[in-house]
Structure formats: C-alpha cells, structure tokens
Design a protein around this motif. Structure first.
Motif, mmCIF file in Angstrom:
data_model
loop_
_atom_site.group_PDB
_atom_site.id
_atom_site.type_symbol
_atom_site.label_atom_id
_atom_site.label_comp_id
_atom_site.label_asym_id
_atom_site.label_seq_id
_atom_site.Cartn_x
_atom_site.Cartn_y
_atom_site.Cartn_z
ATOM 1 N N THR A 3 3.867 52.553 21.677
ATOM 2 C CA THR A 3 5.211 53.018 22.034
ATOM 3 C C THR A 3 5.645 52.529 23.413
ATOM 4 N N ASP A 4 4.697 52.141 24.231
ATOM 5 C CA ASP A 4 5.026 51.697 25.585
ATOM 6 C C ASP A 4 5.671 50.304 25.542
ATOM 7 N N PRO A 5 6.871 50.112 26.149
ATOM 8 C CA PRO A 5 7.553 48.800 26.110
ATOM 9 C C PRO A 5 6.707 47.675 26.707
ATOM 10 N N GLY A 6 5.921 48.019 27.730
ATOM 11 C CA GLY A 6 5.075 46.991 28.337
ATOM 12 C C GLY A 6 4.027 46.483 27.371
ATOM 13 N N TYR A 7 3.383 47.413 26.640
ATOM 14 C CA TYR A 7 2.402 47.000 25.637
ATOM 15 C C TYR A 7 3.070 46.270 24.468
ATOM 16 N N GLN A 8 4.253 46.718 24.098
ATOM 17 C CA GLN A 8 4.966 46.034 23.018
ATOM 18 C C GLN A 8 5.253 44.576 23.392
#
Length: 339
Positions: A13-18
């Motif tokens: 869910t984290d944009p950075g991980y995405q």
C-alpha cells in the motif's frame, strides 16, 4: 518484501514500495494489481534526478575529466570539426549531474571540469567562426570557475575570452579583461599560467598598438616560462619556447614590426617538428606569416604561407582563419622582398 507479496502474505500500500515494485517488475500499477497512482510528476522527477546525482562516484567524475582530456587531444590533432558536438553533449551531461547534486565537494569538482570543458568548447566555437556562442561558453566557464573556487581557472577563462574581443576589433576591452585575468591569478598561480597570461596580455597590447608594453609583456612571459612547461594540473595550457616565439611573432604582425618574419620563421622550424604542437597553432602561424610577408612586401612568401594556411584551415574547418585570410592584401608582384 517481494517474496511476502508474491506469496500473498501482505498487500503493498505504500506509494514508495509501489514505485520500487513497478521499477523491479517493469509493470504498471494496473498490471501489478495496485490502485491507480496519483503522482506529483515534477516531484517524482526531481526525486529521481537527485537519486542519480547522489550515486555519482569518484570514478564517474574522473571519467568526465578523461573525456575532456581526450577531446582536447583530438582538438589539438584534428581541429574543431570532430569535437564541438561531443563537447556540447558532455557539458549538458555534467550540468545535469551538478544541478541535482547536494554534495559541495562533488559540485566543486564537477564545476572545475565543466570550466575546462566550456573553455575548450568556447575555443572550438570561436574557430568555427561563432563569436557569440564562444562568448557565452566563456561566460558560463567563469561562473563554474567561481563555483569551483578556482582563481586559476577563472583567470584562464577570462584571458581566453579576451581573444574574442580581439577578433571583433575591441582591443581596449580585451586589454582590460586581460589585466583583470592577471590580477586574479596574481602570484598564486604556477609560473606556467603566469607566463601564458603575460603572453596573452602582450597580444592584447599589440592589438591596441602599445608596442613597447607588448614586448615587455612577452619578455616577462619568457622569464616566467618554466624549464619543463608540462604541468599535469594545467592540461589546458600548451606553451613552450616554440609556442611563445610564435605568439610574439603574431604580436609583431599586429604591430607591423619588421622582426615579425624572423620570429615566425624560427617558430616554424620548432613547431613543425614538435610532438606537442597543436594543429591550430600551426595554422595560426602560417596565417601570421602570410600577413608578415605581405607587410614586408614579399608576395611570393605571402602566397606560399597563405596557400598552406588555407589548405590547413579547410582540413580542420577553421572558419576563423578562412575569414582572416580573405582580408589578406598582397603587395604588387616584383615589389621589395625581405632578406
């Protein structure tokens, strides 16, 4: 994280991980089953550029300097035709890295290499007959020299810029710029650079018609010239006894001094056999000799060197010297010669 996600244990869910997952898999959010991305594109692009600049290491910076040095060697052997476009691309590449670097040390090192590249690009642009582009390159070089905190690079870029003023018929402004360059270097500079600056000043004084001051500047340049004129810290300077003799002879041509031919002929013998001679210096020397012989009333000598100069100018694409040679006025055939 990848393993846990692939095995269905966690949701990303984290944009950075995405973003990292998109880069790793080479897939879009939709293909990975993530919700549509609401990206602040300018911020994302800035983050990417900062990341690239942050990962520039010493080896990469050294590579930039080697590329500039290699292009300088190519320019010395073949002239501006083969290097100007490459220099333009290299300058843009280094500018992009420096602009997004927050490391003071890296910025200073890149600024120093940029100054070197810009002065070389400016010199080649001048040889191609583009005075305005050459001027802008030198202006940019002075800015990067100041960011590099290098009075030596600033003095060199300033003095070289003065040549553009000489080319467009502004000798008084050129002398003013050259005096500033010598002031910037003062006694802090190595003797090789001070010798080069004194000779450049002598050329400017000659263009301004200041005969005695010009010759004194060349005497000073000769006295300052080190026994070994090769300095690895100053790769942009090519100066030895032969180059200095050619430079003095060029100034004597400007002064319509009868010693010009003698000085330049002595330089020919040295520069044509020297392994450290630049092709552009030879071209300039041949053009100077054409004018010197014309002034002395020797049509045969003037025609001989004018032909050599035109041939060389055509080979290396020197519009600067072609334009200069177009102004050569030959004395009448059968006029007085020189001993």
């Amino acid at each position: 994280m990848l393993s846990r996600w692939e095995n269905g244990r966690v949701e990303v869910t984290d944009p950075g991980y995405q973003r990292l997952f998109r880069e790793f898999y080479g897939r879009s959010n939709e293909e990975l089953g993530f919700p549509p991305e609401h990206v602040n594109e300018p911020a994302e692009e800035l983050r990417d550029r900062l990341f690239i600049a942050r990962n520039i290491d010493r080896e990469t910076v050294d590579l930039f300097q080697r590329q500039v040095n290699d292009l300088r060697t190519s320019d010395a052997r073949f002239g501006a035709v083969v290097v100007l476009d490459q220099l333009n691309n290299l300058v843009r590449q280094m500018e992009n890295v420096k602009t997004f670097s927050v490391s003071t040390q890296l910025r200073e090192r890149l600024a120093a290499i940029l100054t070197d590249a810009r002065t070389l690009a400016g010199w080649t642009a001048l040889d191609r007959g583009s005075q305005l582009q050459a001027w802008q390159y030198h202006e940019d070089a002075k800015v990067s020299a100041r960011e590099a905190d290098s009075p030596l690079l600033l003095a060199h870029a300033t003095a070289q810029q003065a040549v553009i003023l000489l080319d467009i018929g502004e000798p008084a402004a050129a002398v003013e710029l050259l005096e500033y360059a010598r002031h910037v270097a003062d006694n802090r500079a190595p003797s090789l650079l001070r010798s080069w600056l004194a000779a450049a000043h002598g050329e400017g004084l000659a263009a301004a018609g200041r005969h005695d001051e010009s010759l004194r500047a060349f005497d000073e340049a000769q006295a300052l010239l080190p026994t070994n004129p090769i300095d690895p810290e100053l790769p942009h300077l090519m100066l030895n006894d032969g180059h200095l003799a050619r430079w003095r002879g060029s100034a004597l041509v400007r002064l319509a001094d009868h010693n010009a031919v003698t000085n330049l002929e002595a330089a020919v013998r040295e520069l044509e056999t020297s392994p450290h001679s630049a092709i552009r210096a030879q071209l300039h020397m041949y053009a100077d000799l054409a004018f010197a012989y014309a002034t002395a009333g020797d049509s045969k000598g003037a025609l001989n060197y004018a032909a050599k100069a035109r041939q060389l100018a055509s080979r290396i694409g020197s519009d600067r010297q072609r334009q200069r040679l177009a102004k050569l006025q030959l004395p009448e055939i059968g006029g007085p010669g020189v001993a």
